[in-house]
Design a protein around this motif. Structure first.
Motif, PDB file in Angstrom:
ATOM      1  N   LEU A  51       0.839  -1.205   0.000  1.00  0.00           N
ATOM      2  CA  LEU A  51       0.000   0.000   0.000  1.00  0.00           C
ATOM      3  C   LEU A  51       0.871   1.252   0.000  1.00  0.00           C
ATOM      4  CD1 LEU A  51      -3.020  -0.678   2.333  1.00  0.00           C
ATOM      5  CD2 LEU A  51      -3.009  -0.132  -0.074  1.00  0.00           C
ATOM      6  N   VAL A  54       2.464   1.832  -3.309  1.00  0.00           N
ATOM      7  CA  VAL A  54       1.475   2.301  -4.283  1.00  0.00           C
ATOM      8  C   VAL A  54       1.270   3.803  -4.152  1.00  0.00           C
ATOM      9  CG1 VAL A  54      -0.993   2.258  -4.675  1.00  0.00           C
ATOM     10  CG2 VAL A  54       0.288   0.158  -4.650  1.00  0.00           C
ATOM     11  N   LEU A  61       3.938   8.949 -10.840  1.00  0.00           N
ATOM     12  CA  LEU A  61       3.091   8.805 -12.028  1.00  0.00           C
ATOM     13  C   LEU A  61       2.437  10.126 -12.400  1.00  0.00           C
ATOM     14  CD1 LEU A  61       1.556   5.330 -11.328  1.00  0.00           C
ATOM     15  CD2 LEU A  61       3.252   5.942 -13.004  1.00  0.00           C
ATOM     16  N   TYR A  62       2.137  10.977 -11.387  1.00  0.00           N
ATOM     17  CA  TYR A  62       1.619  12.306 -11.721  1.00  0.00           C
ATOM     18  C   TYR A  62       2.659  13.050 -12.555  1.00  0.00           C
ATOM     19  CZ  TYR A  62      -1.813  11.460  -8.058  1.00  0.00           C
ATOM     20  OH  TYR A  62      -2.795  10.924  -7.298  1.00  0.00           O
ATOM     21  N   LEU A  64       4.857  11.685 -14.434  1.00  0.00           N
ATOM     22  CA  LEU A  64       4.904  11.058 -15.765  1.00  0.00           C
ATOM     23  C   LEU A  64       3.840  11.650 -16.675  1.00  0.00           C
ATOM     24  CD1 LEU A  64       6.052   8.723 -17.540  1.00  0.00           C
ATOM     25  CD2 LEU A  64       4.120   7.402 -16.754  1.00  0.00           C
TER      26      LEU A  64
ATOM     27  N   PHE B 180      -9.381  10.185  -8.974  1.00  0.00           N
ATOM     28  CA  PHE B 180      -8.393  10.675  -9.926  1.00  0.00           C
ATOM     29  C   PHE B 180      -7.084   9.901  -9.797  1.00  0.00           C
ATOM     30  CE2 PHE B 180      -4.926  13.686 -10.891  1.00  0.00           C
ATOM     31  CZ  PHE B 180      -5.189  13.850 -12.236  1.00  0.00           C
ATOM     32  N   SER B 181      -6.635   9.687  -8.544  1.00  0.00           N
ATOM     33  CA  SER B 181      -5.361   8.980  -8.378  1.00  0.00           C
ATOM     34  C   SER B 181      -5.497   7.511  -8.750  1.00  0.00           C
ATOM     35  CB  SER B 181      -4.831   9.149  -6.956  1.00  0.00           C
ATOM     36  OG  SER B 181      -5.481   8.293  -6.070  1.00  0.00           O
ATOM     37  N   VAL B 184      -5.256   7.566 -12.612  1.00  0.00           N
ATOM     38  CA  VAL B 184      -3.935   7.851 -13.159  1.00  0.00           C
ATOM     39  C   VAL B 184      -2.970   6.714 -12.852  1.00  0.00           C
ATOM     40  CG1 VAL B 184      -1.984   9.399 -12.947  1.00  0.00           C
ATOM     41  CG2 VAL B 184      -4.250  10.319 -13.148  1.00  0.00           C
ATOM     42  N   ARG B 185      -3.134   6.075 -11.678  1.00  0.00           N
ATOM     43  CA  ARG B 185      -2.215   5.000 -11.315  1.00  0.00           C
ATOM     44  C   ARG B 185      -2.296   3.858 -12.316  1.00  0.00           C
ATOM     45  NH1 ARG B 185      -3.870   4.231  -6.452  1.00  0.00           N
ATOM     46  NH2 ARG B 185      -2.410   5.719  -5.589  1.00  0.00           N
ATOM     47  N   PHE B 187      -3.784   3.822 -15.356  1.00  0.00           N
ATOM     48  CA  PHE B 187      -3.530   4.284 -16.728  1.00  0.00           C
ATOM     49  C   PHE B 187      -2.039   4.476 -16.966  1.00  0.00           C
ATOM     50  CE2 PHE B 187      -2.612   8.460 -18.693  1.00  0.00           C
ATOM     51  CZ  PHE B 187      -2.787   8.111 -20.012  1.00  0.00           C
ATOM     52  N   ALA B 188      -1.361   5.202 -16.065  1.00  0.00           N
ATOM     53  CA  ALA B 188       0.046   5.526 -16.308  1.00  0.00           C
ATOM     54  C   ALA B 188       0.930   4.298 -16.180  1.00  0.00           C
ATOM     55  CB  ALA B 188       0.502   6.605 -15.334  1.00  0.00           C
ATOM     56  N   ASN B 189       0.602   3.386 -15.268  1.00  0.00           N
ATOM     57  CA  ASN B 189       1.395   2.170 -15.140  1.00  0.00           C
ATOM     58  C   ASN B 189       1.336   1.345 -16.409  1.00  0.00           C
ATOM     59  OD1 ASN B 189       2.936   1.328 -12.769  1.00  0.00           O
ATOM     60  ND2 ASN B 189       1.116   1.949 -11.666  1.00  0.00           N
ATOM     61  N   LEU B 191       0.398   2.363 -19.458  1.00  0.00           N
ATOM     62  CA  LEU B 191       0.949   3.088 -20.606  1.00  0.00           C
ATOM     63  C   LEU B 191       2.475   3.102 -20.548  1.00  0.00           C
ATOM     64  CD1 LEU B 191       0.041   4.761 -23.055  1.00  0.00           C
ATOM     65  CD2 LEU B 191       0.433   6.777 -21.674  1.00  0.00           C
ATOM     66  N   ALA B 192       3.038   3.337 -19.336  1.00  0.00           N
ATOM     67  CA  ALA B 192       4.492   3.460 -19.216  1.00  0.00           C
ATOM     68  C   ALA B 192       5.177   2.175 -19.633  1.00  0.00           C
ATOM     69  CB  ALA B 192       4.858   3.822 -17.785  1.00  0.00           C
ATOM     70  N   GLN B 234      -1.084  -4.458 -10.687  1.00  0.00           N
ATOM     71  CA  GLN B 234      -1.983  -3.311 -10.818  1.00  0.00           C
ATOM     72  C   GLN B 234      -3.430  -3.699 -10.586  1.00  0.00           C
ATOM     73  OE1 GLN B 234      -1.170  -0.212 -10.723  1.00  0.00           O
ATOM     74  NE2 GLN B 234       0.919  -0.953 -10.641  1.00  0.00           N
ATOM     75  N   TYR B 236      -4.377  -6.062  -8.567  1.00  0.00           N
ATOM     76  CA  TYR B 236      -4.429  -6.219  -7.112  1.00  0.00           C
ATOM     77  C   TYR B 236      -4.520  -4.867  -6.432  1.00  0.00           C
ATOM     78  CZ  TYR B 236      -2.390  -6.969  -2.460  1.00  0.00           C
ATOM     79  OH  TYR B 236      -2.129  -6.947  -1.123  1.00  0.00           O
ATOM     80  N   VAL B 237      -3.693  -3.910  -6.897  1.00  0.00           N
ATOM     81  CA  VAL B 237      -3.636  -2.599  -6.249  1.00  0.00           C
ATOM     82  C   VAL B 237      -4.956  -1.852  -6.412  1.00  0.00           C
ATOM     83  CG1 VAL B 237      -2.634  -0.322  -6.618  1.00  0.00           C
ATOM     84  CG2 VAL B 237      -1.159  -2.260  -6.243  1.00  0.00           C
ATOM     85  N   ILE B 240      -7.493  -3.531  -4.094  1.00  0.00           N
ATOM     86  CA  ILE B 240      -7.283  -3.357  -2.654  1.00  0.00           C
ATOM     87  C   ILE B 240      -7.542  -1.907  -2.255  1.00  0.00           C
ATOM     88  CG2 ILE B 240      -4.797  -2.827  -2.524  1.00  0.00           C
ATOM     89  CD1 ILE B 240      -4.664  -4.882  -0.259  1.00  0.00           C
ATOM     90  N   LEU B 241      -7.250  -0.955  -3.155  1.00  0.00           N
ATOM     91  CA  LEU B 241      -7.548   0.451  -2.817  1.00  0.00           C
ATOM     92  C   LEU B 241      -9.054   0.692  -2.808  1.00  0.00           C
ATOM     93  CD1 LEU B 241      -4.760   2.461  -4.597  1.00  0.00           C
ATOM     94  CD2 LEU B 241      -5.063   2.062  -2.185  1.00  0.00           C
TER      95      LEU B 241
END
Lengths: 74, 254
Positions: A51, A54, A61-62, A64, B180-181, B184-185, B187-189, B191-192, B234, B236-237, B240-241
């Motif tokens: 957690l 993350v 990532l922001y 990025l 939002f986070s 982005v988490r 999507f960006a993971n 995409l990157a 991702q 899992y994350v 869990i969030l």
């Protein structure tokens, strides 16, 4: 003054990676110490560690996303 | 295009990650064309339904190989995500969180197949999932505790009266920042990872020679393997969030 956006994107991403790397390193180091000292608490520590990672990673990532925006504008 | 021509004109990397339109379709001015992203997403939905239905069709007390593989993932969602993050009351949310996990996992994994396009690497799909999570968290919180009690519970107890409005506004901002986070988490993971594989592969075009391929190809393969790992992490994350936010809404009285 062309290409300053690219420069900003690169420098910003590098700084974000530096901070995130340091933070995740410290965090997982401490988690390993905790698990080594108290292996029976390993599951809880591992979940908490993931957690934490993350939330730290989200900050990079922001950056990025901002970098990609700067990059696509040139 | 020859390697030299590509190296000279410079190329837009992100263009290669854009969805390709397979069948143009317009509904009242809104573009709903069938792209390979859409096909990948429906493929993921179809695969999840197929695998889960096959595994649950004739459950045996002594499970076979296939059944126990699926069962171990489902048990992982129940014990490691819902029980630790929400507790027993969270079992109502088991179908929702399980669907979320399997859909994201299969979308991420199918995106690694050539000619497909990862749905979770387009801003819209993670945003839709995060908005669904946002709405379900707060609607559930309001229905369980009543609107007044629920919104008051956002602010920690025992604060001086004059700090109260400031903290309340801060909590509203953080509640809006959460979906939002989440978006982005994911999507960006996704995409990157794809951009890195693309960059390694296009080193050949950038340098205009095949001599770099013995170096860049193994790196691309290593990144591809890491992508399989990140797909699972991702999923899992995200789950869990979501479970954590739902748990905070359920246990609002503390």
């Amino acid at each position: 003054m062309e290409g300053l956006g690219l420069l900003g994107a690169g420098i910003g991403m590098g700084l974000a990676a530096l901070g995130t790397g340091l933070a995740i390193g410290i965090l997982s180091g401490k988690a390993v110490e905790g698990i080594a000292r108290q292996p029976e608490a390993g599951g809880v520590i591992r979940t908490t560690m993931i957690l934490g990672i993350v939330f730290i990673e989200a900050i990079a990532l922001y950056t990025l996303v901002i970098s990609i925006l700067l990059w696509s504008k040139g | 295009m020859s390697a030299e021509a590509a190296a000279e004109e410079g190329f837009d990397l992100l263009h290669h990650l854009a969805p390709k339109v397979l069948y143009e379709l317009k509904l009242g001015g809104i573009d709903i064309s069938i792209t390979n992203t859409v096909v990948t997403m429906f493929g993921a939905v179809f695969l999840v339904a197929l695998i889960l239905l096959l595994a649950a069709r004739k459950p045996k007390i002594i499970p076979g190989r296939f059944q126990s593989a699926v069962e171990s993932i489902v048990l992982f969602i129940r014990d490691d995500i819902i029980m630790t993050m929400i507790g027993k009351e969270g079992m109502v949310w088991f179908p929702f969180l399980g669907t979320l996990f399997f859909f994201i996992l299969f979308s991420n994994l199918l995106g690694l197949v050539p000619y497909s396009n990862t749905p979770t690497a387009r801003l819209s799909v993670p945003l839709a999932l995060a908005v669904v999570v946002f709405l379900s968290v707060h609607v559930h919180g309001v229905m369980r505790h009543g609107p007044v009690k629920y919104f008051i519970s956002w602010v920690p107890k025992g604060l001086p009266l004059w700090v109260w409005p400031i903290v309340f506004v801060l909590e509203i901002v953080s509640a809006i920042a959460k979906p939002f986070s989440l978006t982005v988490r994911l999507f960006a993971n996704m995409l990157a990872g794809h951009v890195i594989i693309l960059v390694f592969l296009s080193f050949v075009l950038m340098f205009g020679t095949l001599l770099v391929s013995p170096l860049s190809l193994p790196f691309a393969i290593v990144m591809m393997t890491l992508e399989v790992l990140f797909s699972a992490i991702q999923a899992y994350v995200f789950t869990i969030l979501s479970a954590m936010y739902i748990g905070a809404a359920i246990h609002a009285e503390h």
